[in-house]
Write a protein that holds these residues in place. Structure first.
Motif, mmCIF file in Angstrom:
data_model
loop_
_atom_site.group_PDB
_atom_site.id
_atom_site.type_symbol
_atom_site.label_atom_id
_atom_site.label_comp_id
_atom_site.label_asym_id
_atom_site.label_seq_id
_atom_site.Cartn_x
_atom_site.Cartn_y
_atom_site.Cartn_z
ATOM 1 N N LYS A 173 -24.189 47.590 -6.494
ATOM 2 C CA LYS A 173 -23.820 46.494 -5.604
ATOM 3 C C LYS A 173 -24.045 46.890 -4.146
ATOM 4 O O LYS A 173 -24.201 48.071 -3.826
ATOM 5 C CB LYS A 173 -22.356 46.113 -5.825
ATOM 6 C CG LYS A 173 -22.049 45.635 -7.244
ATOM 7 C CD LYS A 173 -20.579 45.290 -7.403
ATOM 8 C CE LYS A 173 -20.277 44.816 -8.824
ATOM 9 N NZ LYS A 173 -18.824 44.493 -8.998
ATOM 10 N N ASP A 174 -24.022 45.899 -3.250
ATOM 11 C CA ASP A 174 -24.146 46.178 -1.825
ATOM 12 C C ASP A 174 -22.950 46.987 -1.358
ATOM 13 O O ASP A 174 -21.816 46.752 -1.796
ATOM 14 C CB ASP A 174 -24.217 44.871 -1.020
ATOM 15 C CG ASP A 174 -25.511 44.106 -1.284
ATOM 16 O OD1 ASP A 174 -26.497 44.750 -1.691
ATOM 17 O OD2 ASP A 174 -25.521 42.884 -1.083
ATOM 18 N N LYS A 175 -23.190 47.942 -0.463
ATOM 19 C CA LYS A 175 -22.118 48.820 -0.005
ATOM 20 C C LYS A 175 -22.371 49.203 1.448
ATOM 21 O O LYS A 175 -23.494 49.538 1.829
ATOM 22 C CB LYS A 175 -22.068 50.077 -0.884
ATOM 23 C CG LYS A 175 -20.852 50.954 -0.680
ATOM 24 C CD LYS A 175 -20.860 52.076 -1.703
ATOM 25 C CE LYS A 175 -19.652 52.993 -1.538
ATOM 26 N NZ LYS A 175 -18.378 52.318 -1.801
ATOM 27 N N ASP A 176 -21.321 49.134 2.272
ATOM 28 C CA ASP A 176 -21.461 49.428 3.702
ATOM 29 C C ASP A 176 -20.732 50.695 4.131
ATOM 30 O O ASP A 176 -20.993 51.235 5.201
ATOM 31 C CB ASP A 176 -20.944 48.256 4.544
ATOM 32 C CG ASP A 176 -21.763 46.994 4.324
ATOM 33 O OD1 ASP A 176 -23.000 47.112 4.208
ATOM 34 O OD2 ASP A 176 -21.171 45.900 4.257
ATOM 35 N N VAL A 177 -19.781 51.169 3.316
ATOM 36 C CA VAL A 177 -18.989 52.353 3.655
ATOM 37 C C VAL A 177 -19.233 53.407 2.584
ATOM 38 O O VAL A 177 -19.220 53.101 1.390
ATOM 39 C CB VAL A 177 -17.489 52.013 3.749
ATOM 40 C CG1 VAL A 177 -16.692 53.277 4.081
ATOM 41 C CG2 VAL A 177 -17.247 50.939 4.813
ATOM 42 N N PHE A 178 -19.435 54.667 3.037
ATOM 43 C CA PHE A 178 -19.792 55.722 2.092
ATOM 44 C C PHE A 178 -18.922 56.958 2.299
ATOM 45 O O PHE A 178 -18.642 57.349 3.430
ATOM 46 C CB PHE A 178 -21.267 56.101 2.267
ATOM 47 C CG PHE A 178 -22.193 54.926 2.175
ATOM 48 C CD1 PHE A 178 -22.639 54.477 0.948
ATOM 49 C CD2 PHE A 178 -22.605 54.257 3.322
ATOM 50 C CE1 PHE A 178 -23.493 53.385 0.857
ATOM 51 C CE2 PHE A 178 -23.451 53.165 3.245
ATOM 52 C CZ PHE A 178 -23.894 52.730 1.999
ATOM 53 N N THR A 179 -18.488 57.565 1.192
ATOM 54 C CA THR A 179 -17.685 58.787 1.248
ATOM 55 C C THR A 179 -18.115 59.724 0.129
ATOM 56 O O THR A 179 -18.711 59.293 -0.863
ATOM 57 C CB THR A 179 -16.187 58.480 1.072
ATOM 58 O OG1 THR A 179 -15.991 57.835 -0.197
ATOM 59 C CG2 THR A 179 -15.672 57.562 2.173
ATOM 60 N N GLY A 180 -17.804 61.009 0.300
ATOM 61 C CA GLY A 180 -18.051 61.981 -0.763
ATOM 62 C C GLY A 180 -19.499 62.058 -1.180
ATOM 63 O O GLY A 180 -20.376 62.380 -0.383
ATOM 64 N N GLU A 181 -19.788 61.749 -2.439
ATOM 65 C CA GLU A 181 -21.142 61.819 -2.985
ATOM 66 C C GLU A 181 -21.922 60.526 -2.756
ATOM 67 O O GLU A 181 -23.004 60.339 -3.312
ATOM 68 C CB GLU A 181 -21.085 62.118 -4.483
ATOM 69 C CG GLU A 181 -20.500 63.469 -4.832
ATOM 70 C CD GLU A 181 -21.419 64.618 -4.452
ATOM 71 O OE1 GLU A 181 -22.565 64.350 -4.056
ATOM 72 O OE2 GLU A 181 -20.991 65.776 -4.543
ATOM 73 N N GLU A 182 -21.397 59.613 -1.951
ATOM 74 C CA GLU A 182 -22.055 58.331 -1.706
ATOM 75 C C GLU A 182 -22.845 58.392 -0.399
ATOM 76 O O GLU A 182 -22.322 58.847 0.620
ATOM 77 C CB GLU A 182 -21.014 57.213 -1.622
ATOM 78 C CG GLU A 182 -20.106 57.147 -2.834
ATOM 79 C CD GLU A 182 -18.874 56.301 -2.581
ATOM 80 O OE1 GLU A 182 -18.102 56.109 -3.529
ATOM 81 O OE2 GLU A 182 -18.681 55.840 -1.428
ATOM 82 N N TRP A 226 -29.542 55.570 7.657
ATOM 83 C CA TRP A 226 -28.966 54.273 7.972
ATOM 84 C C TRP A 226 -30.071 53.347 8.439
ATOM 85 O O TRP A 226 -31.120 53.783 8.903
ATOM 86 C CB TRP A 226 -27.889 54.404 9.049
ATOM 87 C CG TRP A 226 -26.675 55.141 8.578
ATOM 88 C CD1 TRP A 226 -26.447 56.480 8.647
ATOM 89 C CD2 TRP A 226 -25.541 54.575 7.912
ATOM 90 N NE1 TRP A 226 -25.234 56.793 8.084
ATOM 91 C CE2 TRP A 226 -24.657 55.653 7.630
ATOM 92 C CE3 TRP A 226 -25.184 53.287 7.535
ATOM 93 C CZ2 TRP A 226 -23.437 55.449 6.986
ATOM 94 C CZ3 TRP A 226 -23.968 53.090 6.906
ATOM 95 C CH2 TRP A 226 -23.099 54.169 6.625
ATOM 96 N N GLU A 227 -29.817 52.065 8.340
ATOM 97 C CA GLU A 227 -30.801 51.073 8.767
ATOM 98 C C GLU A 227 -31.158 51.285 10.234
ATOM 99 O O GLU A 227 -30.290 51.549 11.060
ATOM 100 C CB GLU A 227 -30.241 49.661 8.565
ATOM 101 C CG GLU A 227 -31.245 48.558 8.793
ATOM 102 C CD GLU A 227 -30.701 47.198 8.427
ATOM 103 O OE1 GLU A 227 -31.425 46.205 8.629
ATOM 104 O OE2 GLU A 227 -29.548 47.123 7.939
ATOM 105 N N THR A 228 -32.439 51.183 10.545
ATOM 106 C CA THR A 228 -32.893 51.430 11.909
ATOM 107 C C THR A 228 -33.899 50.382 12.328
ATOM 108 O O THR A 228 -34.657 49.860 11.503
ATOM 109 C CB THR A 228 -33.526 52.828 12.041
ATOM 110 O OG1 THR A 228 -34.058 52.971 13.362
ATOM 111 C CG2 THR A 228 -34.649 53.026 11.031
#
Length: 299
Positions: free
Chosen positions: A190-199, A219-221
Motif C-alpha cells: 500500500k501507499d506509505k509516507d512514514v518509514f521506520t526500522g526496516e522500512e 525520497w521523491e525529488t
C-alpha cells in the motif's frame, strides 16, 4: 511505587549494572548510571599518554585513561562531561559506521590513576567531539556514519538543489514487479509516507532507454538528475546515464524492475537484501586515507 517495582525488575534483568527506572510525565525511562566512554570515532594505531593529551587539546574538552580486558589500555578524548571519561564503567566499543548494523555490545573500562596512566604508551583511542581537528593530525580508523561524507551528501537529497547525480550504493539480485519491490522496501504493497526500522522509501524510474529500476532509500525529488550504477571495487567508474522517474500509474505496469539502494540502510542485513553489487568503499581493501593526507569520508 510503580517506579520501585520497575527498578527492581530492571536490576534483576541486569544484575551487574547500576540501573533505575524513573517516571517523567506519563512515561517511564530506564537510567543506566554505569555507562561511560564514547565511540563517535576511533583513531588508527596506538598512542602514548602525552600524544593522547596533545590530541585531546585539539578538541577543547576532556580525556580519560583506563584499561579494558579485551582491548588493553583505552583512552577517551573530546568528552564534554568528565564523568564519562574519568569513571569506571561499561562502554560501547563499536563505532556505528556507514552501511553497517548498529552494535551496542559493551566492554568494561577500569579507570587508571594519573600515575599509572602516564606510564602507558599503547592506548587505543576513542573520541566524541573534535573529529575534524584530530583527523588533520592523525588517521581515523572508524567514524560514526553521521560524520561520513558518503552519508552526508545523500541524506538531504530532496532539499539539495545542487545535487545532479545519484550514485547507487548497492544493487540487489533479481528483478521485481512494482508491488513486490514496494513490499520489500516499505513492508507493504500500500501507499506509505512514514518509514521506520526496516522500512525505506522507494522511487521507480527508467534509466537510459529501457532499464527499469526501483531505487530504495530515495525520497521523491524534483531535481533533474543523472544516474550512476554501483561503482564496484577494482572496476572502472560507471558512466553517467539519463534517468526519468515514473509515475505510480506507469510503474504499476512494469514487472521487471532491477532494485538499487541509494543510501545504504543503517540496518542493512543480507537476510533481507541479497546483494549483487556493492560500492567500492564498502570493500575492506578500500583506502580512505588519500595521498594528500585527507580522509575520503570527510572530503
Amino acid at each position: 511505587m510503580l517506579e520501585k517495582i520497575l527498578t527492581a525488575i530492571a536490576k534483576k534483568a541486569n544484575p551487574e549494572r547500576d540501573v533505575s527506572v524513573e517516571k517523567i510525565g506519563k512515561h517511564f525511562f530506564m537510567h543506566v548510571r554505569d555507562s561511560v566512554g564514547c565511540n563517535d570515532y576511533l583513531l588508527d594505531g596506538k598512542y602514548s599518554y602525552n600524544q593522547v593529551v596533545a590530541l585531546n587539546q585539539l578538541t577543547g574538552y576532556h580525556c580519560g585513561f583506563g584499561f579494558c580486558r579485551e582491548l588493553g589500555p583505552v583512552a577517551f578524548i573530546g568528552v564534554c562531561n568528565p564523568h564519562f571519561c574519568t569513571t569506571s564503567g561499561y562502554f560501547e566499543y563499536n563505532v556505528h559506521e556507514y552501511g553497517t548494523l548498529k552494535d551496542e555490545s559493551e566492554y568494561y573500562f577500569e579507570v587508571y590513576s594519573d600515575e599509572v596512566a602516564k606510564k602507558i604508551a599503547n592506548y587505543t583511542v576513542y573520541g566524541l567531539f573534535g573529529l575534524k581537528e584530530v583527523a588533520n593530525k592523525v588517521p581515523i580508523s572508524k567514524m560514526n556514519y553521521t560524520y561520513d561524507s558518503r552519508y552526508r551528501c545523500k541524506k538531504n537529497m530532496g532539499n539539495n538543489r545542487e545535487k545532479t547525480i545519484i550514485e547507487m550504493d548497492l544493487k540487489l539480485f533479481g528483478t521485481y514487479s512494482f508491488y513486490d519491490a514496494r513490499l520489500l522496501a516499505t513492508g507493504t504493497k500500500k501507499d506509505k509516507d512514514v518509514f521506520t526500522g526496516e522500512e525505506h522509501p522507494i522511487q521507480f524510474a527508467v534509466v537510459g532507454e529501457d532499464q527499469y529500476v526501483g531505487i530504495i532509500n530515495l525520497w521523491e525529488t524534483e531535481n533533474v538528475l543523472q544516474f550512476r550504477d554501483v561503482w564496484e571495487y577494482g572496476c572502472d567508474e560507471p558512466e553517467l546515464q539519463k534517468i526519468r522517474f515514473l509515475s505510480k500509474e506507469e510503474a504499476k505496469k512494469i514487472d521487471d524492475f532491477s532494485l538499487y539502494v541509494y543510501i545504504c540502510p543503517y540496518s542493512l542485513t543480507t537476510k533481507i537484501y541479497l546483494i549483487e553489487k556493492e560500492d567500492r568503499t564498502f570493500n575492506e581493501r578500500f583506502e580512505f586515507h588519500l595521498p594528500d593526507g585527507k580522509d575520503y569520508r570527510l572530503v
